[in-house]
Scaffold this motif. Structure first.
Motif, PDB file in Angstrom:
ATOM      1  N   GLY A 188       0.797  -1.340  -0.008  1.00 26.88           N
ATOM      2  CA  GLY A 188      -0.057  -0.070  -0.149  1.00 26.88           C
ATOM      3  C   GLY A 188       0.870   1.345   0.093  1.00 26.88           C
ATOM      4  N   LEU A 189       0.417   2.222  -0.911  1.00 25.65           N
ATOM      5  CA  LEU A 189       1.245   3.701  -0.800  1.00 25.65           C
ATOM      6  C   LEU A 189       1.198   4.111   0.357  1.00 25.65           C
ATOM      7  CD1 LEU A 189       0.301   5.055  -4.221  1.00 25.65           C
ATOM      8  CD2 LEU A 189       2.376   3.846  -3.488  1.00 25.65           C
ATOM      9  N   ALA A 190       0.243   3.909   1.248  1.00 23.84           N
ATOM     10  CA  ALA A 190      -0.041   4.611   2.775  1.00 23.84           C
ATOM     11  C   ALA A 190       1.151   3.949   3.640  1.00 23.84           C
ATOM     12  CB  ALA A 190      -1.265   4.062   3.405  1.00 23.84           C
ATOM     13  N   ASP A 191       1.607   2.768   3.342  1.00 22.20           N
ATOM     14  CA  ASP A 191       2.654   2.319   4.098  1.00 22.20           C
ATOM     15  C   ASP A 191       4.153   2.848   3.431  1.00 22.20           C
ATOM     16  OD1 ASP A 191       1.149   0.607   5.764  1.00 22.20           O
ATOM     17  OD2 ASP A 191       1.246  -1.047   4.465  1.00 22.20           O
ATOM     18  N   ASP A 216       9.827  -2.606 -14.390  1.00 19.13           N
ATOM     19  CA  ASP A 216       9.542  -3.548 -13.257  1.00 19.13           C
ATOM     20  C   ASP A 216       8.409  -2.827 -12.265  1.00 19.13           C
ATOM     21  OD1 ASP A 216      11.317  -1.513 -12.574  1.00 19.13           O
ATOM     22  OD2 ASP A 216      12.176  -2.692 -10.919  1.00 19.13           O
ATOM     23  N   VAL A 217       7.765  -1.964 -12.449  1.00 18.49           N
ATOM     24  CA  VAL A 217       6.958  -1.189 -11.638  1.00 18.49           C
ATOM     25  C   VAL A 217       5.487  -0.998 -12.003  1.00 18.49           C
ATOM     26  CG1 VAL A 217       6.532   1.119 -10.491  1.00 18.49           C
ATOM     27  CG2 VAL A 217       9.071   0.576 -10.874  1.00 18.49           C
ATOM     28  N   ARG A 218       4.754  -1.309 -11.137  1.00 27.04           N
ATOM     29  CA  ARG A 218       3.218  -1.095 -11.274  1.00 27.04           C
ATOM     30  C   ARG A 218       2.560  -0.551 -10.219  1.00 27.04           C
ATOM     31  NH1 ARG A 218       4.845  -5.929 -11.945  1.00 27.04           N
ATOM     32  NH2 ARG A 218       4.456  -6.885  -9.816  1.00 27.04           N
ATOM     33  N   ILE A 219       1.746   0.353 -10.531  1.00 30.11           N
ATOM     34  CA  ILE A 219       1.261   1.263  -9.574  1.00 30.11           C
ATOM     35  C   ILE A 219      -0.219   1.486  -9.819  1.00 30.11           C
ATOM     36  CG2 ILE A 219       0.919   3.581  -8.271  1.00 30.11           C
ATOM     37  CD1 ILE A 219       3.873   3.979  -8.957  1.00 30.11           C
ATOM     38  N   ILE A 220      -1.204   0.902  -9.189  1.00 29.08           N
ATOM     39  CA  ILE A 220      -2.613   0.550  -9.636  1.00 29.08           C
ATOM     40  C   ILE A 220      -3.567   1.245  -8.480  1.00 29.08           C
ATOM     41  CG2 ILE A 220      -2.012  -1.544 -10.877  1.00 29.08           C
ATOM     42  CD1 ILE A 220      -3.276  -3.065  -8.615  1.00 29.08           C
ATOM     43  N   PRO A 221      -4.998   1.550  -8.907  1.00 29.04           N
ATOM     44  CA  PRO A 221      -5.879   1.919  -8.078  1.00 29.04           C
ATOM     45  C   PRO A 221      -6.600   0.643  -7.551  1.00 29.04           C
ATOM     46  CG  PRO A 221      -6.721   1.896 -10.389  1.00 29.04           C
ATOM     47  CD  PRO A 221      -5.421   1.410 -10.371  1.00 29.04           C
ATOM     48  N   ARG A 233      -6.956   6.420   1.201  1.00 27.88           N
ATOM     49  CA  ARG A 233      -7.107   7.775   0.165  1.00 27.88           C
ATOM     50  C   ARG A 233      -6.319   8.765   0.414  1.00 27.88           C
ATOM     51  NH1 ARG A 233     -12.483   6.486  -1.634  1.00 27.88           N
ATOM     52  NH2 ARG A 233     -13.565   4.695  -0.290  1.00 27.88           N
ATOM     53  N   ALA A 234      -5.923   9.236   1.560  1.00 23.06           N
ATOM     54  CA  ALA A 234      -4.898  10.319   1.577  1.00 23.06           C
ATOM     55  C   ALA A 234      -3.494  10.034   1.135  1.00 23.06           C
ATOM     56  CB  ALA A 234      -4.795  10.759   3.086  1.00 23.06           C
ATOM     57  N   ALA A 235      -3.208   8.598   0.964  1.00 19.03           N
ATOM     58  CA  ALA A 235      -2.002   8.385   0.522  1.00 19.03           C
ATOM     59  C   ALA A 235      -1.889   8.078  -1.071  1.00 19.03           C
ATOM     60  CB  ALA A 235      -1.579   7.042   1.233  1.00 19.03           C
ATOM     61  N   ALA A 236      -3.038   8.280  -1.522  1.00 23.24           N
ATOM     62  CA  ALA A 236      -3.061   7.973  -3.342  1.00 23.24           C
ATOM     63  C   ALA A 236      -2.252   8.709  -3.796  1.00 23.24           C
ATOM     64  CB  ALA A 236      -4.595   7.820  -3.423  1.00 23.24           C
ATOM     65  N   VAL A 237      -2.006   8.319  -4.948  1.00 24.78           N
ATOM     66  CA  VAL A 237      -1.263   9.258  -6.111  1.00 24.78           C
ATOM     67  C   VAL A 237      -2.032   9.343  -7.121  1.00 24.78           C
ATOM     68  CG1 VAL A 237       0.234   7.370  -6.897  1.00 24.78           C
ATOM     69  CG2 VAL A 237       0.978  10.000  -7.386  1.00 24.78           C
ATOM     70  N   ARG A 238      -2.109  10.448  -8.069  1.00 20.25           N
ATOM     71  CA  ARG A 238      -3.046  10.783  -9.060  1.00 20.25           C
ATOM     72  C   ARG A 238      -2.254  10.801 -10.181  1.00 20.25           C
ATOM     73  NH1 ARG A 238      -8.443  11.014  -8.875  1.00 20.25           N
ATOM     74  NH2 ARG A 238      -9.221  12.180 -10.814  1.00 20.25           N
ATOM     75  N   GLU A 242      -7.090   9.008 -12.245  1.00 23.92           N
ATOM     76  CA  GLU A 242      -7.395   7.862 -11.225  1.00 23.92           C
ATOM     77  C   GLU A 242      -6.338   8.079 -10.001  1.00 23.92           C
ATOM     78  OE1 GLU A 242      -8.196   3.823 -13.874  1.00 23.92           O
ATOM     79  OE2 GLU A 242      -6.101   4.763 -13.919  1.00 23.92           O
ATOM     80  N   ASP A 243      -6.815   7.986  -8.951  1.00 27.01           N
ATOM     81  CA  ASP A 243      -6.080   7.732  -7.624  1.00 27.01           C
ATOM     82  C   ASP A 243      -5.705   6.325  -7.562  1.00 27.01           C
ATOM     83  OD1 ASP A 243      -6.598  10.353  -6.626  1.00 27.01           O
ATOM     84  OD2 ASP A 243      -8.445  10.008  -5.886  1.00 27.01           O
ATOM     85  N   ASN A 244      -4.390   6.073  -7.301  1.00 29.95           N
ATOM     86  CA  ASN A 244      -3.839   4.833  -7.208  1.00 29.95           C
ATOM     87  C   ASN A 244      -3.193   4.747  -5.987  1.00 29.95           C
ATOM     88  OD1 ASN A 244      -3.296   3.870 -10.238  1.00 29.95           O
ATOM     89  ND2 ASN A 244      -3.147   6.021 -10.281  1.00 29.95           N
ATOM     90  N   HIS A 245      -3.289   3.261  -5.284  1.00 27.81           N
ATOM     91  CA  HIS A 245      -3.319   3.115  -3.887  1.00 27.81           C
ATOM     92  C   HIS A 245      -2.223   1.841  -3.586  1.00 27.81           C
ATOM     93  CE1 HIS A 245      -7.380   4.138  -4.743  1.00 27.81           C
ATOM     94  NE2 HIS A 245      -7.342   5.138  -3.856  1.00 27.81           N
TER      95      HIS A 245
END
Length: 252
Positions: A188-191, A216-221, A233-238, A242-245
């Motif tokens: 999780g992006l929050a972590d 080698d990178v994947r960032i998904i909602p 939600r607060a840690a999501a990157v736009r 889309e907001d990705n988490h």
């Protein structure tokens, strides 16, 4: 991460509206819908999509204008996971085949639907992927300019100088290695943000957007938004629309 249960029962015209609004990735008037796809979004079809929270309709104009909401984007991405309506015939079934293969291809390329369909004329960049790599540039310039300002100050410039994009990416990768149970596992992006609490938010967001272009990178909602906490939600990157988490680094 997708489920047919997440896709409401829709008519062929409602499905067509979601698809056209997704691929155009902008607000469309009924006149534009008619010109582009040969139909308008009015009456029961419009009312249902608005009531479901999938479409935002601006009725202040003489001709209505429609745009996908965040929930609309989620459902549009997942349409292929549900059975096509029988009344749509072979045309709708063929559309679902296209959507299914589009989803498979974008997943392999690690590109979001929002980024893939994003309107390029709204930005100065000539390609949809370019905005991801522009944000770190001012950082590099500031780092280069730092020595000139260092003369009148003793040790302060070293701590005040912003990190380069490469340095921030290295921090992200290090945090991921500490958090992931195995290479390629989802974190999780929050972590990640908790591990990098001292890193500038804008610089971290820019690094994450740039990293999406790495093989080698994947960032998904997260498709099941009900499972998201306020912290998630607060840690999501736009990225795109889309907001990705969640982040994964390593083999898929």
């Amino acid at each position: 991460m997708t489920s047919p249960a997440d896709v409401p029962h829709l008519t062929p015209n409602q499905i067509n509206a979601l698809v056209v609004l997704m691929v155009e990735a902008r607000r469309l008037t009924n006149v534009e819908l008619k010109e582009l796809a040969g139909f308008t979004l009015t009456g029961k079809d419009n009312r249902k999509l608005v009531d479901l929270g999938l479409v935002d309709t601006d009725k202040s104009r003489r001709t209505f204008a429609h745009e996908l909401t965040e929930q609309g984007w989620r459902v549009a991405r997942q349409l292929h996971t549900a059975a096509p309506p029988k009344q749509g015939g072979s045309t709708t079934r063929s559309l679902f085949v296209v959507l299914s293969n589009l989803h498979r291809s974008l997943d392999r390329l690690r590109v979001s639907h929002g980024d893939f369909f994003k309107q390029t004329e709204a930005t100065a960049a000539p390609a949809t992927s370019e905005p991801r790599h522009q944000a770190p540039v001012p950082t590099a310039t500031a780092t280069t300019a730092a020595p000139a300002a260092a003369a009148p100050v003793s040790a302060a410039p070293m701590s005040a100088a912003p990190m380069s994009a490469a340095e921030v990416e290295a921090l992200v990768r290090s945090a991921y290695r500490d958090l992931a149970t195995a290479p390629g596992a989802w974190v999780g992006l929050a972590d990640v943000r908790d591990r990098l609490a001292d890193t500038d938010r804008a610089a971290l967001d820019a690094a994450l957007r740039a990293m999406v272009g790495r093989e080698d990178v994947r960032i998904i909602p997260v498709a099941n938004t009900k499972s998201l906490t306020a912290r998630d939600r607060a840690a999501a990157v736009r990225i795109g629309n889309e907001d990705n988490h969640a982040l994964a680094i390593g083999p898929a």
